[in-house]
Design an enzyme around this catalytic site. Structure first.
Site, PDB file in Angstrom:
ATOM      1  N   CYS A   1      14.986  -1.521  19.271  1.00 63.10           N
ATOM      2  CA  CYS A   1      14.994  -1.169  20.695  1.00 63.10           C
ATOM      3  C   CYS A   1      16.033  -1.996  21.442  1.00 63.10           C
ATOM      4  O   CYS A   1      15.795  -3.162  21.770  1.00 63.10           O
ATOM      5  CB  CYS A   1      13.595  -1.383  21.287  1.00 63.10           C
ATOM      6  SG  CYS A   1      13.503  -1.005  23.037  1.00 63.10           S
TER       7      CYS A   1
ATOM      8  N   CYS B   1      15.074  -3.061  24.966  1.00 66.82           N
ATOM      9  CA  CYS B   1      14.114  -4.173  24.970  1.00 66.82           C
ATOM     10  C   CYS B   1      14.786  -5.495  24.616  1.00 66.82           C
ATOM     11  O   CYS B   1      14.588  -6.501  25.281  1.00 66.82           O
ATOM     12  CB  CYS B   1      13.005  -3.924  23.944  1.00 66.82           C
ATOM     13  SG  CYS B   1      12.297  -2.279  23.999  1.00 66.82           S
ATOM     14  N   ASP B   2      15.572  -5.499  23.545  1.00 64.14           N
ATOM     15  CA  ASP B   2      16.027  -6.767  22.977  1.00 64.14           C
ATOM     16  C   ASP B   2      17.508  -7.061  23.197  1.00 64.14           C
ATOM     17  O   ASP B   2      17.922  -8.211  23.071  1.00 64.14           O
ATOM     18  CB  ASP B   2      15.732  -6.773  21.464  1.00 64.14           C
ATOM     19  CG  ASP B   2      14.230  -6.725  21.202  1.00 64.14           C
ATOM     20  OD1 ASP B   2      13.470  -7.219  22.060  1.00 64.14           O
ATOM     21  OD2 ASP B   2      13.817  -6.187  20.158  1.00 64.14           O
TER      22      ASP B   2
HETATM   23  C1  LIG Z   1      10.351  -4.381  18.295  1.00 60.86           C
HETATM   24  C2  LIG Z   1      10.016  -3.740  19.623  1.00 60.86           C
HETATM   25  C3  LIG Z   1      10.280  -4.444  20.775  1.00 60.86           C
HETATM   26  C4  LIG Z   1       9.987  -3.871  22.009  1.00 60.86           C
HETATM   27  N1  LIG Z   1      10.248  -4.583  23.148  1.00 60.86           N
HETATM   28  C5  LIG Z   1       9.961  -4.038  24.358  1.00 60.86           C
HETATM   29  C6  LIG Z   1      10.249  -4.767  25.565  1.00 60.86           C
HETATM   30  O1  LIG Z   1      10.786  -5.895  25.539  1.00 60.86           O
HETATM   31  N2  LIG Z   1       9.932  -4.169  26.746  1.00 60.86           N
HETATM   32  C7  LIG Z   1       9.378  -2.927  26.826  1.00 60.86           C
HETATM   33  O2  LIG Z   1       9.084  -2.436  27.915  1.00 60.86           O
HETATM   34  N3  LIG Z   1       9.110  -2.210  25.687  1.00 60.86           N
HETATM   35  C8  LIG Z   1       9.392  -2.735  24.482  1.00 60.86           C
HETATM   36  N4  LIG Z   1       9.156  -2.011  23.336  1.00 60.86           N
HETATM   37  C9  LIG Z   1       8.607  -0.646  23.483  1.00 60.86           C
HETATM   38  C10 LIG Z   1       7.092  -0.732  23.752  1.00 60.86           C
HETATM   39  O3  LIG Z   1       6.519  -1.576  22.775  1.00 60.86           O
HETATM   40  C11 LIG Z   1       6.466   0.652  23.705  1.00 60.86           C
HETATM   41  O4  LIG Z   1       7.100   1.475  24.657  1.00 60.86           O
HETATM   42  C12 LIG Z   1       4.970   0.569  24.042  1.00 60.86           C
HETATM   43  O5  LIG Z   1       4.307  -0.324  23.166  1.00 60.86           O
HETATM   44  C13 LIG Z   1       4.318   1.952  23.951  1.00 60.86           C
HETATM   45  O6  LIG Z   1       2.967   1.791  24.229  1.00 60.86           O
HETATM   46  P1  LIG Z   1       1.862   2.837  23.782  1.00 60.86           P
HETATM   47  O7  LIG Z   1       0.594   2.306  24.343  1.00 60.86           O
HETATM   48  O8  LIG Z   1       2.286   4.198  24.120  1.00 60.86           O
HETATM   49  O9  LIG Z   1       1.826   2.801  22.167  1.00 60.86           O
HETATM   50  P2  LIG Z   1       1.822   1.662  21.077  1.00 60.86           P
HETATM   51  O10 LIG Z   1       2.169   0.332  21.621  1.00 60.86           O
HETATM   52  O11 LIG Z   1       2.654   2.206  19.978  1.00 60.86           O
HETATM   53  O12 LIG Z   1       0.297   1.617  20.585  1.00 60.86           O
HETATM   54  C14 LIG Z   1      -0.287   2.694  19.906  1.00 60.86           C
HETATM   55  C15 LIG Z   1      -1.530   2.226  19.151  1.00 60.86           C
HETATM   56  O13 LIG Z   1      -2.211   3.364  18.617  1.00 60.86           O
HETATM   57  C16 LIG Z   1      -2.708   3.052  17.334  1.00 60.86           C
HETATM   58  N5  LIG Z   1      -2.905   4.252  16.531  1.00 60.86           N
HETATM   59  C17 LIG Z   1      -1.966   5.170  16.150  1.00 60.86           C
HETATM   60  N6  LIG Z   1      -2.530   6.145  15.391  1.00 60.86           N
HETATM   61  C18 LIG Z   1      -3.847   5.828  15.288  1.00 60.86           C
HETATM   62  C19 LIG Z   1      -4.955   6.435  14.624  1.00 60.86           C
HETATM   63  N7  LIG Z   1      -4.836   7.550  13.912  1.00 60.86           N
HETATM   64  N8  LIG Z   1      -6.165   5.836  14.697  1.00 60.86           N
HETATM   65  C20 LIG Z   1      -6.311   4.694  15.409  1.00 60.86           C
HETATM   66  N9  LIG Z   1      -5.302   4.081  16.069  1.00 60.86           N
HETATM   67  C21 LIG Z   1      -4.087   4.639  16.007  1.00 60.86           C
HETATM   68  C22 LIG Z   1      -1.608   2.138  16.744  1.00 60.86           C
HETATM   69  O14 LIG Z   1      -2.140   1.351  15.704  1.00 60.86           O
HETATM   70  C23 LIG Z   1      -1.190   1.315  17.968  1.00 60.86           C
HETATM   71  O15 LIG Z   1      -1.934   0.127  18.061  1.00 60.86           O
HETATM   72  C24 LIG Z   1       9.422  -2.554  22.088  1.00 60.86           C
HETATM   73  C25 LIG Z   1       9.140  -1.869  20.908  1.00 60.86           C
HETATM   74  C26 LIG Z   1       9.427  -2.432  19.687  1.00 60.86           C
HETATM   75  C27 LIG Z   1       9.114  -1.681  18.420  1.00 60.86           C
END
Ligand SMILES: Cc1cc2nc3c(=O)[nH]c(=O)nc-3n(C[C@H](O)[C@H](O)[C@H](O)COP(=O)(O)OP(=O)(O)OC[C@H]3O[C@@H](n4cnc5c(N)ncnc54)[C@H](O)[C@@H]3O)c2cc1C
Length: 371
Positions: free
Chosen positions: A145, A148-149
């Site tokens: 990302c 992000c980084d």
């Molecule tokens: C390395 C990295 C660095 C990042 N840094 C930043 C940053 O600095 N700033 C920023 O704003 N964004 C950052 N992001 C992006 C940010 O992390 C995402 O936009 C955000 O986490 C999305 O949130 P979410 O709640 O939609 O999903 P997620 O954070 O992806 O959470 C989804 C959850 O659902 C669970 N899940 C999925 N399928 C199932 C299932 N079948 N049964 C049970 N549980 C399930 C997963 O295990 C997970 O815990 C970064 C991403 C990455 C990969």
């Protein structure tokens, strides 16, 4: 069998924000999230658990570590009475309400409303050195990302490598040139898959260079310095070299975690869930989606949290028997009343059509500014 008004799947920023709102609305949400699993790259708390500094989440002027931020989200959701369950959801039956949710090795849950916040996973190369610290350099020079980084001090005025040849790679490379001294795009073929406009933008950028017909075989470095280079293999002549760089951005796309809902919920061609423009409703009344699972564009913690709030308000509204806008443009209530997309008629659950006369009688006083 457990019965719930609100079940949330996923404990990333979207799911936990939906939990904070629905818990504060006394809806006693149950939040289910997959357990920590290294092979599947899951950790309760979602994607931010695998990163270090988060500098762009509002409210933290000095930045905050990803895991610390998610611990705060979780504490806030717990404070208002969210119940947590750890387990993989292996199947859902959304054919009628209440919906049935099957947890691997756990109970079947029956839910009046379902909030899907299962996120998306970055696609990785699966090469040595790529895994999360301490197994590899993930979080210490390897990222998926740039937004992000990219601005982190470790990448400023340094040489960076972007892996990929599609729109994501061009976007990431172009963005990184704001900070990096030089960005090398490593691509397996001799031409890009990216759209012409994105290619042209990248070709015109003096800080971007391309390394064609080449695969990244390994990310190398030291625990102290992080990434110091990549081992490249020319796919035409088989030659290998260590190419020095301070960071690697893997930009080969994302995969939304939606296999579970295939055949039941509307998705785009990649698999992102489709929601209404004005609400987080999916094509099934009572099922809402928020965060990265329905957002192929922004994919940020703050946008995920924002849409988690929207899902919670939509679910509350729906449970309060109020209409929620569907992707089709119709509005639907929990009793199954449809308000047509043009808002001219209401179709009752037993199929009767009645006019939806919204005209205000001329003798009614309307107070301006009242919500
Ligand atoms: C390395 C990295 C660095 C990042 N840094 C930043 C940053 O600095 N700033 C920023 O704003 N964004 C950052 N992001 C992006 C940010 O992390 C995402 O936009 C955000 O986490 C999305 O949130 P979410 O709640 O939609 O999903 P997620 O954070 O992806 O959470 C989804 C959850 O659902 C669970 N899940 C999925 N399928 C199932 C299932 N079948 N049964 C049970 N549980 C399930 C997963 O295990 C997970 O815990 C970064 C991403 C990455 C990969």
């Amino acid at each position: 069998m457990q019965k719930r008004d609100v079940v949330i799947i996923g404990s990333g920023p979207a799911g936990l924000t939906a939990a904070i709102y629905t818990a504060r609305a006394s809806l006693k949400p149950l939040l289910i999230d997959a357990p920590a699993d290294a092979a599947q790259q899951t950790t309760p708390g979602g994607q931010l658990m695998i990163t270090t500094d988060v500098e762009n989440y509002p409210g933290f002027s000095d930045g905050i570590q990803g895991p610390e931020l998610m611990a705060e989200f979780r504490k806030q959701a717990e404070r208002f009475g969210t119940e947590f369950m750890e387990g993989w959801i292996t199947e859902v039956d959304l054919s009628e309400r209440p919906f049935q949710i099957y947890v691997d090795g756990g109970p079947t849950i029956s839910a009046e409303t379902l909030i899907i916040a299962t996120g998306a996973s970055a696609k990785w190369l699966g090469i040595p050195g790529e895994a999360k610290v301490p197994a590899g350099f993930g979080g210490n020079g390897v990222s998926a990302c740039a937004t992000c980084d990219g601005p982190l001090p470790a990448f400023r005025n340094r040489t960076l490598v972007v892996v990929g040849g599609g729109d994501t790679a061009m976007e990431e490379a172009t963005f990184l040139t704001r900070y990096a001294a030089k960005v090398y795009v490593v691509h397996r073929r001799d031409k890009l898959r990216a759209s012409k406009i994105m290619q042209d933008k990248a070709f015109r950028n003096e800080k971007i260079e391309f390394i064609w017909n080449t695969a990244v075989q390994e990310i190398v470095g030291t625990p102290e310095e992080g990434v110091t280079g990549v081992r490249l293999r020319n796919l035409v002549n088989g030659e290998e070299q260590i190419f020095p760089c301070a960071g690697v951005f893997v930009a080969i796309g994302h995969r939304p975690n939606t296999d579970l809902f295939r055949g039941q919920l509307d998705m785009d061609e990649v698999g992102y869930l489709q929601t209404s423009g004005h609400s987080t409703a999916t094509n099934i009344p009572g099922v809402f989606a928020c965060g990265d699972v329905q957002d192929s564009v922004y994919r940020q913690a703050v946008t995920a949290a924002g849409s988690g709030c929207m899902s919670a308000l939509d679910a509350e509204r729906y449970l309060d028997h109020l209409p929620v806008e569907m992707p089709s443009g119709e509005e639907i209530t929990i009793e199954g009343e449809h308000i047509t997309a043009d808002r001219h008629a209401i179709i009752t659950a037993d199929g009767h059509m009645i006019p939806n006369d919204t005209e205000v009688p001329s003798d009614t006083e309307v107070s301006v500014g009242e919500d």
